[in-house]
Motif scaffolding. Sequence first.
Motif, PDB file in Angstrom:
ATOM      1  N   SER A 155       0.813  -1.219   0.000  1.00 14.64           N
ATOM      2  CA  SER A 155       0.000   0.000   0.000  1.00 14.64           C
ATOM      3  C   SER A 155       0.843   1.265   0.000  1.00 14.64           C
ATOM      4  O   SER A 155       0.307   2.368  -0.012  1.00 14.64           O
ATOM      5  CB  SER A 155      -0.918   0.009   1.227  1.00 14.64           C
ATOM      6  OG  SER A 155      -0.145   0.146   2.404  1.00 14.64           O
ATOM      7  N   GLY A 156       2.160   1.116   0.025  1.00 12.92           N
ATOM      8  CA  GLY A 156       3.041   2.271   0.091  1.00 12.92           C
ATOM      9  C   GLY A 156       3.438   2.638   1.503  1.00 12.92           C
ATOM     10  O   GLY A 156       4.250   3.547   1.714  1.00 12.92           O
ATOM     11  N   TYR A 177      -7.372  -4.208  -1.933  1.00 14.71           N
ATOM     12  CA  TYR A 177      -8.031  -3.009  -1.430  1.00 14.71           C
ATOM     13  C   TYR A 177      -8.078  -2.978   0.099  1.00 14.71           C
ATOM     14  O   TYR A 177      -8.013  -1.906   0.709  1.00 14.71           O
ATOM     15  CB  TYR A 177      -9.460  -2.920  -1.994  1.00 14.71           C
ATOM     16  CG  TYR A 177      -9.493  -2.893  -3.499  1.00 14.71           C
ATOM     17  CD1 TYR A 177      -9.134  -1.745  -4.210  1.00 14.71           C
ATOM     18  CD2 TYR A 177      -9.861  -4.018  -4.233  1.00 14.71           C
ATOM     19  CE1 TYR A 177      -9.154  -1.722  -5.598  1.00 14.71           C
ATOM     20  CE2 TYR A 177      -9.878  -4.007  -5.618  1.00 14.71           C
ATOM     21  CZ  TYR A 177      -9.512  -2.855  -6.289  1.00 14.71           C
ATOM     22  OH  TYR A 177      -9.512  -2.841  -7.657  1.00 14.71           O
ATOM     23  N   ASP A 178      -8.200  -4.116   0.716  1.00 14.39           N
ATOM     24  CA  ASP A 178      -8.383  -4.163   2.168  1.00 14.39           C
ATOM     25  C   ASP A 178      -7.131  -4.552   2.944  1.00 14.39           C
ATOM     26  O   ASP A 178      -7.138  -4.484   4.174  1.00 14.39           O
ATOM     27  CB  ASP A 178      -9.497  -5.164   2.522  1.00 14.39           C
ATOM     28  CG  ASP A 178     -10.838  -4.749   1.935  1.00 14.39           C
ATOM     29  OD1 ASP A 178     -11.069  -3.541   1.798  1.00 14.39           O
ATOM     30  OD2 ASP A 178     -11.639  -5.657   1.609  1.00 14.39           O
ATOM     31  N   TYR A 179      -6.066  -4.962   2.228  1.00 12.83           N
ATOM     32  CA  TYR A 179      -4.907  -5.501   2.937  1.00 12.83           C
ATOM     33  C   TYR A 179      -3.608  -4.795   2.558  1.00 12.83           C
ATOM     34  O   TYR A 179      -3.474  -4.249   1.454  1.00 12.83           O
ATOM     35  CB  TYR A 179      -4.798  -7.012   2.701  1.00 12.83           C
ATOM     36  CG  TYR A 179      -5.948  -7.761   3.329  1.00 12.83           C
ATOM     37  CD1 TYR A 179      -5.918  -8.109   4.676  1.00 12.83           C
ATOM     38  CD2 TYR A 179      -7.096  -8.052   2.595  1.00 12.83           C
ATOM     39  CE1 TYR A 179      -6.997  -8.762   5.262  1.00 12.83           C
ATOM     40  CE2 TYR A 179      -8.180  -8.696   3.167  1.00 12.83           C
ATOM     41  CZ  TYR A 179      -8.116  -9.055   4.507  1.00 12.83           C
ATOM     42  OH  TYR A 179      -9.188  -9.674   5.090  1.00 12.83           O
ATOM     43  N   ASN A 180      -2.689  -4.846   3.507  1.00 14.94           N
ATOM     44  CA  ASN A 180      -1.420  -4.145   3.416  1.00 14.94           C
ATOM     45  C   ASN A 180      -0.306  -5.170   3.653  1.00 14.94           C
ATOM     46  O   ASN A 180      -0.037  -5.544   4.786  1.00 14.94           O
ATOM     47  CB  ASN A 180      -1.400  -3.038   4.488  1.00 14.94           C
ATOM     48  CG  ASN A 180      -0.159  -2.199   4.443  1.00 14.94           C
ATOM     49  OD1 ASN A 180       0.463  -2.055   3.400  1.00 14.94           O
ATOM     50  ND2 ASN A 180       0.216  -1.646   5.585  1.00 14.94           N
ATOM     51  N   CYS A 181       0.327  -5.647   2.581  1.00 18.26           N
ATOM     52  CA  CYS A 181       1.230  -6.800   2.684  1.00 18.26           C
ATOM     53  C   CYS A 181       2.691  -6.408   2.461  1.00 18.26           C
ATOM     54  O   CYS A 181       3.003  -5.662   1.522  1.00 18.26           O
ATOM     55  CB  CYS A 181       0.831  -7.858   1.665  1.00 18.26           C
ATOM     56  SG  CYS A 181      -0.900  -8.361   1.775  1.00 18.26           S
ATOM     57  N   PRO A 182       3.598  -6.941   3.277  1.00 17.20           N
ATOM     58  CA  PRO A 182       5.026  -6.659   3.098  1.00 17.20           C
ATOM     59  C   PRO A 182       5.522  -7.107   1.723  1.00 17.20           C
ATOM     60  O   PRO A 182       5.166  -8.179   1.241  1.00 17.20           O
ATOM     61  CB  PRO A 182       5.691  -7.480   4.208  1.00 17.20           C
ATOM     62  CG  PRO A 182       4.631  -7.638   5.251  1.00 17.20           C
ATOM     63  CD  PRO A 182       3.351  -7.760   4.492  1.00 17.20           C
ATOM     64  N   ILE A 183       6.340  -6.258   1.112  1.00 26.22           N
ATOM     65  CA  ILE A 183       6.947  -6.589  -0.178  1.00 26.22           C
ATOM     66  C   ILE A 183       8.187  -7.444   0.057  1.00 26.22           C
ATOM     67  O   ILE A 183       8.984  -7.174   0.954  1.00 26.22           O
ATOM     68  CB  ILE A 183       7.307  -5.301  -0.945  1.00 26.22           C
ATOM     69  CG1 ILE A 183       6.016  -4.524  -1.293  1.00 26.22           C
ATOM     70  CG2 ILE A 183       8.091  -5.618  -2.209  1.00 26.22           C
ATOM     71  CD1 ILE A 183       6.271  -3.169  -1.926  1.00 26.22           C
ATOM     72  N   GLU A 203      -4.532 -18.470  -9.260  1.00 24.24           N
ATOM     73  CA  GLU A 203      -5.395 -18.260 -10.410  1.00 24.24           C
ATOM     74  C   GLU A 203      -5.643 -16.767 -10.532  1.00 24.24           C
ATOM     75  O   GLU A 203      -6.169 -16.139  -9.610  1.00 24.24           O
ATOM     76  CB  GLU A 203      -6.719 -19.026 -10.234  1.00 24.24           C
ATOM     77  CG  GLU A 203      -6.533 -20.536 -10.183  1.00 24.24           C
ATOM     78  CD  GLU A 203      -7.838 -21.272  -9.922  1.00 24.24           C
ATOM     79  OE1 GLU A 203      -8.814 -20.592  -9.488  1.00 24.24           O
ATOM     80  OE2 GLU A 203      -7.890 -22.475 -10.144  1.00 24.24           O
ATOM     81  N   ASP A 204      -5.258 -16.204 -11.654  1.00 28.15           N
ATOM     82  CA  ASP A 204      -5.313 -14.748 -11.815  1.00 28.15           C
ATOM     83  C   ASP A 204      -6.743 -14.283 -12.108  1.00 28.15           C
ATOM     84  O   ASP A 204      -7.049 -13.777 -13.191  1.00 28.15           O
ATOM     85  CB  ASP A 204      -4.359 -14.331 -12.935  1.00 28.15           C
ATOM     86  CG  ASP A 204      -4.104 -12.834 -12.932  1.00 28.15           C
ATOM     87  OD1 ASP A 204      -4.432 -12.177 -11.931  1.00 28.15           O
ATOM     88  OD2 ASP A 204      -3.592 -12.309 -13.942  1.00 28.15           O
ATOM     89  N   ILE A 205      -7.606 -14.458 -11.126  1.00 25.77           N
ATOM     90  CA  ILE A 205      -9.005 -14.066 -11.310  1.00 25.77           C
ATOM     91  C   ILE A 205      -9.428 -13.021 -10.272  1.00 25.77           C
ATOM     92  O   ILE A 205     -10.577 -12.582 -10.246  1.00 25.77           O
ATOM     93  CB  ILE A 205      -9.931 -15.294 -11.160  1.00 25.77           C
ATOM     94  CG1 ILE A 205      -9.748 -15.947  -9.809  1.00 25.77           C
ATOM     95  CG2 ILE A 205      -9.677 -16.294 -12.282  1.00 25.77           C
ATOM     96  CD1 ILE A 205     -10.712 -17.087  -9.531  1.00 25.77           C
ATOM     97  N   TYR A 206      -8.465 -12.592  -9.446  1.00 32.80           N
ATOM     98  CA  TYR A 206      -8.784 -11.674  -8.374  1.00 32.80           C
ATOM     99  C   TYR A 206      -8.379 -10.241  -8.728  1.00 32.80           C
ATOM    100  O   TYR A 206      -7.528 -10.016  -9.576  1.00 32.80           O
ATOM    101  CB  TYR A 206      -8.081 -12.120  -7.074  1.00 32.80           C
ATOM    102  CG  TYR A 206      -8.411 -13.537  -6.694  1.00 32.80           C
ATOM    103  CD1 TYR A 206      -9.616 -13.850  -6.080  1.00 32.80           C
ATOM    104  CD2 TYR A 206      -7.529 -14.567  -6.963  1.00 32.80           C
ATOM    105  CE1 TYR A 206      -9.931 -15.158  -5.744  1.00 32.80           C
ATOM    106  CE2 TYR A 206      -7.833 -15.889  -6.635  1.00 32.80           C
ATOM    107  CZ  TYR A 206      -9.037 -16.166  -6.023  1.00 32.80           C
ATOM    108  OH  TYR A 206      -9.354 -17.463  -5.707  1.00 32.80           O
ATOM    109  N   HIS A 207      -8.984  -9.303  -8.051  1.00 34.35           N
ATOM    110  CA  HIS A 207      -8.669  -7.888  -8.280  1.00 34.35           C
ATOM    111  C   HIS A 207      -7.427  -7.539  -7.468  1.00 34.35           C
ATOM    112  O   HIS A 207      -7.454  -7.551  -6.253  1.00 34.35           O
ATOM    113  CB  HIS A 207      -9.846  -7.015  -7.842  1.00 34.35           C
ATOM    114  CG  HIS A 207     -11.140  -7.372  -8.534  1.00 34.35           C
ATOM    115  ND1 HIS A 207     -11.351  -7.223  -9.870  1.00 34.35           N
ATOM    116  CD2 HIS A 207     -12.297  -7.887  -8.042  1.00 34.35           C
ATOM    117  CE1 HIS A 207     -12.565  -7.621 -10.195  1.00 34.35           C
ATOM    118  NE2 HIS A 207     -13.165  -8.033  -9.089  1.00 34.35           N
ATOM    119  N   HIS A 208      -6.365  -7.241  -8.154  1.00 39.83           N
ATOM    120  CA  HIS A 208      -5.130  -6.879  -7.455  1.00 39.83           C
ATOM    121  C   HIS A 208      -4.272  -5.974  -8.326  1.00 39.83           C
ATOM    122  O   HIS A 208      -4.566  -5.766  -9.487  1.00 39.83           O
ATOM    123  CB  HIS A 208      -4.331  -8.146  -7.075  1.00 39.83           C
ATOM    124  CG  HIS A 208      -3.959  -8.968  -8.245  1.00 39.83           C
ATOM    125  ND1 HIS A 208      -4.825  -9.891  -8.784  1.00 39.83           N
ATOM    126  CD2 HIS A 208      -2.836  -9.025  -8.999  1.00 39.83           C
ATOM    127  CE1 HIS A 208      -4.225 -10.496  -9.798  1.00 39.83           C
ATOM    128  NE2 HIS A 208      -3.050  -9.979  -9.960  1.00 39.83           N
TER     129      HIS A 208
END
Length: 228
Positions: free
Chosen positions: A111-112, A199-205, A223-228
Amino acid sequence: MMKKYILFLLLIIPVFIFSQKKKPRKTDKLVIKPIICTFPEPIKSKEIQEIKTFQNNLNKEYLDKAETPLRGDNFANFKQHPFFPIDLKYRVNAKFIKTENPKPFDLPTSSGKSKSYQEFGKAIFNLEGKSYTLTIYQSLDLMKMEKYKDYLFLPFRDETNNKETYGGGKYMDLKIPEGDTIILDFNQSYQPFCAYNAYDYNCPIVPEQNKLPVEIKAGVMYEDIYHH
């Protein structure tokens, strides 16, 4: 006279012996009992059982409305994760070198923003004849909690990213080892929540130093079916 008597005995003895043999009755039947060979079922190893437990628990988590990162149709359509076939060559016994006097640092997130971690140690392992090193981290926030005080975090990338797995890499949960070795079971690696819901999560790179120049075909596929 004696010779005639002996000759007479030689002639009648075979007849007598033959007459003593039991003749089979029509009611007698030859009964052949089948020999049934039974083999014990293959014993599933403890390691494979642990991997299957990991897979089942991960599926349950994503099917639980209170825990899943999935939303809307993604949640409604979810049945279970796709997994690579279990392969114990991806379960490695790594040499562990603990980092002395680690300094806290901020690990950038998707998320920056950033999260506070410290380097806990390095794991050195061999895979298909080549040596690799991964850095293991500890969350400064989680280490304050009794439940997670021995929890370690291993983010990594490999050559399956953007193909069979999420482009941002995968994670592995570990516990503080007692000695100078640590088990890395890539069969129990998983995608971050951000792979399914950015949109709802903040994950370490994943840090650059934890990018492996090899395919790790183990753990959760994507499976690349999610919004990301």
